[in-house]
Design a protein around this motif. Structure first.
Motif, PDB file in Angstrom:
ATOM      1  N   ALA A   1       0.815  -1.210   0.000  1.00 58.41           N
ATOM      2  CA  ALA A   1       0.000   0.000   0.000  1.00 58.41           C
ATOM      3  C   ALA A   1       0.851   1.263   0.000  1.00 58.41           C
ATOM      4  O   ALA A   1       0.562   2.203  -0.720  1.00 58.41           O
ATOM      5  CB  ALA A   1      -0.916   0.004   1.218  1.00 58.41           C
ATOM      6  N   TRP A   2       1.884   1.283   0.864  1.00 58.92           N
ATOM      7  CA  TRP A   2       2.709   2.501   0.939  1.00 58.92           C
ATOM      8  C   TRP A   2       4.066   2.225   1.534  1.00 58.92           C
ATOM      9  O   TRP A   2       4.309   1.208   2.176  1.00 58.92           O
ATOM     10  CB  TRP A   2       1.996   3.604   1.702  1.00 58.92           C
ATOM     11  CG  TRP A   2       1.798   3.463   3.197  1.00 58.92           C
ATOM     12  CD1 TRP A   2       2.716   3.112   4.153  1.00 58.92           C
ATOM     13  CD2 TRP A   2       0.602   3.760   3.923  1.00 58.92           C
ATOM     14  NE1 TRP A   2       2.169   3.166   5.412  1.00 58.92           N
ATOM     15  CE2 TRP A   2       0.871   3.568   5.291  1.00 58.92           C
ATOM     16  CE3 TRP A   2      -0.673   4.194   3.542  1.00 58.92           C
ATOM     17  CZ2 TRP A   2      -0.086   3.776   6.281  1.00 58.92           C
ATOM     18  CZ3 TRP A   2      -1.615   4.407   4.537  1.00 58.92           C
ATOM     19  CH2 TRP A   2      -1.324   4.194   5.885  1.00 58.92           C
ATOM     20  N   TYR A   3       4.956   3.197   1.271  1.00 65.48           N
ATOM     21  CA  TYR A   3       6.236   3.345   1.961  1.00 65.48           C
ATOM     22  C   TYR A   3       6.203   4.744   2.569  1.00 65.48           C
ATOM     23  O   TYR A   3       5.770   5.702   1.919  1.00 65.48           O
ATOM     24  CB  TYR A   3       7.437   3.291   1.023  1.00 65.48           C
ATOM     25  CG  TYR A   3       7.678   1.969   0.343  1.00 65.48           C
ATOM     26  CD1 TYR A   3       7.804   0.791   1.068  1.00 65.48           C
ATOM     27  CD2 TYR A   3       7.820   1.912  -1.041  1.00 65.48           C
ATOM     28  CE1 TYR A   3       8.042  -0.413   0.428  1.00 65.48           C
ATOM     29  CE2 TYR A   3       8.058   0.707  -1.683  1.00 65.48           C
ATOM     30  CZ  TYR A   3       8.168  -0.447  -0.948  1.00 65.48           C
ATOM     31  OH  TYR A   3       8.399  -1.634  -1.592  1.00 65.48           O
ATOM     32  N   VAL A   4       6.640   4.861   3.810  1.00 65.96           N
ATOM     33  CA  VAL A   4       6.723   6.164   4.470  1.00 65.96           C
ATOM     34  C   VAL A   4       8.093   6.328   5.099  1.00 65.96           C
ATOM     35  O   VAL A   4       8.816   5.347   5.340  1.00 65.96           O
ATOM     36  CB  VAL A   4       5.648   6.340   5.576  1.00 65.96           C
ATOM     37  CG1 VAL A   4       4.253   6.341   5.009  1.00 65.96           C
ATOM     38  CG2 VAL A   4       5.797   5.292   6.667  1.00 65.96           C
ATOM     39  N   THR A   5       8.433   7.561   5.361  1.00 62.24           N
ATOM     40  CA  THR A   5       9.586   7.856   6.195  1.00 62.24           C
ATOM     41  C   THR A   5       9.220   9.049   7.059  1.00 62.24           C
ATOM     42  O   THR A   5       8.398   9.892   6.655  1.00 62.24           O
ATOM     43  CB  THR A   5      10.876   8.110   5.387  1.00 62.24           C
ATOM     44  OG1 THR A   5      11.997   8.130   6.281  1.00 62.24           O
ATOM     45  CG2 THR A   5      10.815   9.401   4.581  1.00 62.24           C
ATOM     46  N   GLY A   6       9.765   9.071   8.254  1.00 58.35           N
ATOM     47  CA  GLY A   6       9.427  10.146   9.170  1.00 58.35           C
ATOM     48  C   GLY A   6      10.312  10.121  10.389  1.00 58.35           C
ATOM     49  O   GLY A   6      11.391   9.506  10.380  1.00 58.35           O
ATOM     50  N   ARG A   7       9.834  10.767  11.422  1.00 59.97           N
ATOM     51  CA  ARG A   7      10.589  10.830  12.678  1.00 59.97           C
ATOM     52  C   ARG A   7       9.645  10.702  13.863  1.00 59.97           C
ATOM     53  O   ARG A   7       8.531  11.216  13.842  1.00 59.97           O
ATOM     54  CB  ARG A   7      11.368  12.141  12.771  1.00 59.97           C
ATOM     55  CG  ARG A   7      12.465  12.209  11.717  1.00 59.97           C
ATOM     56  CD  ARG A   7      13.337  13.404  11.849  1.00 59.97           C
ATOM     57  NE  ARG A   7      14.347  13.387  10.784  1.00 59.97           N
ATOM     58  CZ  ARG A   7      15.206  14.353  10.561  1.00 59.97           C
ATOM     59  NH1 ARG A   7      15.210  15.426  11.345  1.00 59.97           N
ATOM     60  NH2 ARG A   7      16.080  14.259   9.575  1.00 59.97           N
ATOM     61  N   PHE A   8      10.134   9.967  14.889  1.00 57.84           N
ATOM     62  CA  PHE A   8       9.460   9.914  16.181  1.00 57.84           C
ATOM     63  C   PHE A   8       9.994  11.077  17.013  1.00 57.84           C
ATOM     64  O   PHE A   8      11.204  11.301  17.067  1.00 57.84           O
ATOM     65  CB  PHE A   8       9.786   8.608  16.928  1.00 57.84           C
ATOM     66  CG  PHE A   8       9.155   7.391  16.334  1.00 57.84           C
ATOM     67  CD1 PHE A   8       7.789   7.192  16.384  1.00 57.84           C
ATOM     68  CD2 PHE A   8       9.949   6.421  15.735  1.00 57.84           C
ATOM     69  CE1 PHE A   8       7.213   6.056  15.848  1.00 57.84           C
ATOM     70  CE2 PHE A   8       9.383   5.282  15.186  1.00 57.84           C
ATOM     71  CZ  PHE A   8       8.023   5.099  15.248  1.00 57.84           C
ATOM     72  N   TYR A   9       9.106  11.787  17.666  1.00 59.87           N
ATOM     73  CA  TYR A   9       9.466  12.914  18.526  1.00 59.87           C
ATOM     74  C   TYR A   9       9.047  12.561  19.945  1.00 59.87           C
ATOM     75  O   TYR A   9       7.868  12.293  20.185  1.00 59.87           O
ATOM     76  CB  TYR A   9       8.748  14.186  18.077  1.00 59.87           C
ATOM     77  CG  TYR A   9       9.207  14.686  16.723  1.00 59.87           C
ATOM     78  CD1 TYR A   9      10.128  15.731  16.622  1.00 59.87           C
ATOM     79  CD2 TYR A   9       8.731  14.112  15.550  1.00 59.87           C
ATOM     80  CE1 TYR A   9      10.559  16.188  15.379  1.00 59.87           C
ATOM     81  CE2 TYR A   9       9.159  14.559  14.310  1.00 59.87           C
ATOM     82  CZ  TYR A   9      10.074  15.592  14.237  1.00 59.87           C
ATOM     83  OH  TYR A   9      10.497  16.031  13.011  1.00 59.87           O
ATOM     84  N   ALA A  10      10.007  12.551  20.870  1.00 64.47           N
ATOM     85  CA  ALA A  10       9.720  12.215  22.263  1.00 64.47           C
ATOM     86  C   ALA A  10       9.990  13.429  23.150  1.00 64.47           C
ATOM     87  O   ALA A  10      11.031  14.083  23.022  1.00 64.47           O
ATOM     88  CB  ALA A  10      10.584  11.044  22.719  1.00 64.47           C
TER      89      ALA A  10
ATOM     90  N   THR B   1      18.339   3.988  16.087  1.00 64.94           N
ATOM     91  CA  THR B   1      18.438   4.110  17.541  1.00 64.94           C
ATOM     92  C   THR B   1      19.300   5.308  17.933  1.00 64.94           C
ATOM     93  O   THR B   1      19.376   5.636  19.110  1.00 64.94           O
ATOM     94  CB  THR B   1      19.014   2.831  18.158  1.00 64.94           C
ATOM     95  OG1 THR B   1      20.279   2.564  17.563  1.00 64.94           O
ATOM     96  CG2 THR B   1      18.070   1.649  17.936  1.00 64.94           C
ATOM     97  N   ALA B   2      19.942   5.930  16.954  1.00 60.58           N
ATOM     98  CA  ALA B   2      20.725   7.132  17.201  1.00 60.58           C
ATOM     99  C   ALA B   2      19.853   8.338  16.877  1.00 60.58           C
ATOM    100  O   ALA B   2      19.312   8.457  15.773  1.00 60.58           O
ATOM    101  CB  ALA B   2      21.979   7.142  16.341  1.00 60.58           C
TER     102      ALA B   2
ATOM    103  N   VAL C   1      14.225  13.992  22.152  1.00 65.52           N
ATOM    104  CA  VAL C   1      14.775  12.882  21.370  1.00 65.52           C
ATOM    105  C   VAL C   1      13.971  12.785  20.071  1.00 65.52           C
ATOM    106  O   VAL C   1      12.746  12.768  20.096  1.00 65.52           O
ATOM    107  CB  VAL C   1      14.697  11.544  22.136  1.00 65.52           C
ATOM    108  CG1 VAL C   1      15.208  10.395  21.272  1.00 65.52           C
ATOM    109  CG2 VAL C   1      15.486  11.617  23.437  1.00 65.52           C
ATOM    110  N   VAL C   2      14.696  12.731  18.952  1.00 64.93           N
ATOM    111  CA  VAL C   2      14.064  12.600  17.638  1.00 64.93           C
ATOM    112  C   VAL C   2      14.749  11.459  16.900  1.00 64.93           C
ATOM    113  O   VAL C   2      15.972  11.478  16.726  1.00 64.93           O
ATOM    114  CB  VAL C   2      14.165  13.910  16.833  1.00 64.93           C
ATOM    115  CG1 VAL C   2      13.541  13.737  15.460  1.00 64.93           C
ATOM    116  CG2 VAL C   2      13.505  15.055  17.590  1.00 64.93           C
ATOM    117  N   LEU C   3      13.968  10.443  16.503  1.00 68.64           N
ATOM    118  CA  LEU C   3      14.509   9.255  15.835  1.00 68.64           C
ATOM    119  C   LEU C   3      13.881   9.078  14.454  1.00 68.64           C
ATOM    120  O   LEU C   3      12.660   9.041  14.325  1.00 68.64           O
ATOM    121  CB  LEU C   3      14.224   8.003  16.668  1.00 68.64           C
ATOM    122  CG  LEU C   3      14.836   7.955  18.067  1.00 68.64           C
ATOM    123  CD1 LEU C   3      14.300   6.758  18.839  1.00 68.64           C
ATOM    124  CD2 LEU C   3      16.348   7.889  17.981  1.00 68.64           C
TER     125      LEU C   3
END
Length: 193
Positions: free
Chosen positions: A10-19, A169-170, A181-183
């Motif tokens: 269905a899709w490919y995504v890329t992004g970032r987790f923001y903690a 993980t970096a 923290v942004v991953l």
């Protein structure tokens, strides 16, 4: 309007987790592939040229440890997909991914399990890789016209998707507050049909 078969990509995504320091998390990003929809970018692919973006409602993860595995159980929650006719995504301003026309909202249908693999059975050991998987049901879809064609994610994806993700993980440097923290991550989803 082309619809995908069950279990078709269905899709490919890329992004970032923001903690944030209080444990709240959210994820934002853009689509690299979205079923039969094209074009996805104006110019060179990247967040600043992406026409289709996503933004999650903030959530918290419950930590669980098992030796060298650090697990995070994310609560059920929503994320939305946006059509940005004039792309403006910027990872230093994650709210920029929630602009434009909201064309769909998904709800994760169960707890998301994220797993970080460490080199040793200690929480302070450096992580090697982080993985996650979830199913999300389509709860709202709005028809839209793009590049001269009519689309509706409910017709393309059916009831939703199952996504498998990989995260670094970096952390990447950020000036975004209140996030400390942004991953970065990527994800691949298959249609539920």
């Amino acid at each position: 309007m082309a619809s995908l078969l069950p279990a078709e990509l269905a899709w490919y995504v890329t992004g970032r987790f923001y903690a944030a320091p209080d444990g709240a998390m959210a994820d934002y990003g853009y689509f690299l592939h979205l079923g039969p929809i094209a074009p996805l970018f104006t110019g060179t692919p990247g967040e600043a040229s992406a026409h289709f973006t996503f933004a999650a409602q903030p959530f918290t993860a419950t930590p669980v440890s098992n030796g060298a595995l650090q697990l995070g159980m994310d609560a059920v929650g929503d994320f939305s997909v946006y059509l940005q006719r004039e792309p403006a995504g910027d990872f230093d301003h994650p709210e920029s991914f929630a602009r434009g026309e909201r064309i769909a909202t998904f709800r994760r249908s169960c707890v998301v399990l994220g797993t970080t693999v460490h080199t040793a059975a200690a929480a302070h050991a450096p992580g090697l890789i982080a993985l996650n998987a979830f199913t999300a049901r389509l709860v709202e879809s709005v028809p839209f016209t793009w590049a001269g064609r009519d689309h509706d994610l409910s017709q393309i994806l059916g009831r939703g998707v199952t996504q498998f993700g990989t995260a670094a993980t970096a952390a990447v440097p950020t000036a975004t507050r209140p996030h400390d923290v942004v991953l970065p991550f990527s994800g691949s989803a298959i249609a539920l049909g």
